[in-house]
Structures are given as structure tokens and as C-alpha cells.
Design an enzyme around this catalytic site. Sequence first.
Site, mmCIF file in Angstrom:
data_model
loop_
_atom_site.group_PDB
_atom_site.id
_atom_site.type_symbol
_atom_site.label_atom_id
_atom_site.label_comp_id
_atom_site.label_asym_id
_atom_site.label_seq_id
_atom_site.Cartn_x
_atom_site.Cartn_y
_atom_site.Cartn_z
ATOM 1 C CG ASP A 1 -1.786 0.903 1.350
ATOM 2 O OD1 ASP A 1 -1.626 2.251 0.631
ATOM 3 O OD2 ASP A 1 -2.796 1.431 2.201
ATOM 4 C CB ILE B 1 -2.902 8.748 8.442
ATOM 5 C CG1 ILE B 1 -3.045 8.716 7.259
ATOM 6 C CG2 ILE B 1 -3.514 10.003 9.298
ATOM 7 C CD1 ILE B 1 -4.696 8.619 6.748
#
Length: 265
Positions: free
Chosen positions: A175, A195
Site C-alpha cells: 500500500d 497516517i
Amino acid sequence: MSGIPVSAGAWAGRALGERTVAYTERDAILYALAVGARPGRLDLVFEDRLRVLPTFGLTLAQWAPDILAEAGAFDARSVHGSQTLEVHEPLPRSGELTLSARVGAVWDKGSAAVFEVVVECRQFAATWSIFAPGSGGFGGDRGPGKAATAERGEPRMLTLETAENQAALYRLTGDRHHIHIDPEASARIGQPRPILQGLCTLGAATIPLADAAGAHPADLTRLAGRFSGPVVPGDRLEIRSWSDGDFDVRRDETVVIDAGHVEFA
């Protein structure tokens, strides 16, 4: 694609293809480290004793929701709303998985749509729920509402420490969205610091949850969670866990994973 906009509801049931994905023990160990396995957990980080975390399979299947995004089903405003994982058998230490993917239901929430992306193989079945603003209003079913919270006793309180380099490490499992590494990208979604990936937080939670249940995290059979708030790498999180397998994860007073459920063999 023809270039003609497709109603969100028309994506329901569409096949997204099949893919054979290979991995090594190194990949499985890197994943375990990325979700917080400590060096002393030789059963998770040492090839001679390795047991592969079932949530590692989610990194091997990430291509499926990406394909749907690339096909134009939803735009960059979409977010990963929730995740489920049903484990059929343990993942081997290394090898190949043949994965098939399809669009499940597409729910009409009015101003948004929720796309379910289902990935299946012999070892597991996983469903991504993607919340897509601007794609609703096509006259479809709204889908199931949020279940009422049952009366439960006092939860067991667990601690989940995240590391400052965790999002950067987890990116190496697949990711690589810029909001997890680049402050300029995260600022564009209202987050002054990069984040942590939601699937990283969810996978990391299975380790203390297994320990508290007297189980091994590789014995996970079912996992579910809804992503409801951001986590910044380095945050100290609190897990509330109940005897029926339900849990949530909090950052201070903010629930960051809601409607969690976990089961172990």
C-alpha cells in the site's frame, strides 16, 4: 471502457479477474514486522519457526480494489470503509495463491455508494467495502444498517503501541498511497502528518487480541472492522475487547476501528 459513465449499481457482480501471486518467507516476515511483531516473536519473524499471519493475505489481494478504481468505478475521494476476512486454512510459509476477484453488492447511500470487492482463494475470502462519495443516488438498495450494540460486560483493556516508522514500513508490503508517507499528500485530506494504513492497524490489533485470548495470531479464523478515524504512526492505542470476540480500537477518545470482531481456532 467506452468513456460513457457507468451507474455505480451496474458494477455489482462484475468479475475483476484472476491472479496468481507468489511470495516468499521474507515477504511474510516483513509483513509481520510491519504490523508490530517484536523481534522476540520467533514464530512470526524467524523462517525456521515461521507461522504466517492470515492478514498477510490481504496485502496479496490489494490489486482487486485497485483494479476497480482504475476502471473508473469511483474517484480519489473514495475511502476504505471496512474490511472482513474469513480464513479457510493457514497460509504456507511461501508459495503461490490463485486469487479470483469480483464486485459484490453495491449499496446506494444517497450521496455516496458503497462498493464491496470480494477476493477469494482456497485459503481465505476477503471483502473490502469502499465508501465512494458522489456515486450514490442510482436507485439501489441502501444495504444493511448499523447493528444495535448488545448489552455487554466490562471490556478487557489492551494496549497497542504503534511505531513512528510503521506506515513507512507497511508501505513495503504494497500500500504505497502517498498519504502514508508524504506530509503534503496527507495535508490535502486534512491530516498534517502522514497516517497509518487502516489495514495495518487492523492487522496489528490481532496480535494483542490473540495473546489476550490465549491463542496464536496465526490461528485467526475471522476478522472484521470498520475504519472510523485516523491513526498517526507513533500513537498509543487502546483496544477494548469483549468475551464474544467484539472489539474496538481507540486513539484517546476517538474510535479508529469500530464494529471489530475477531475469532481464533
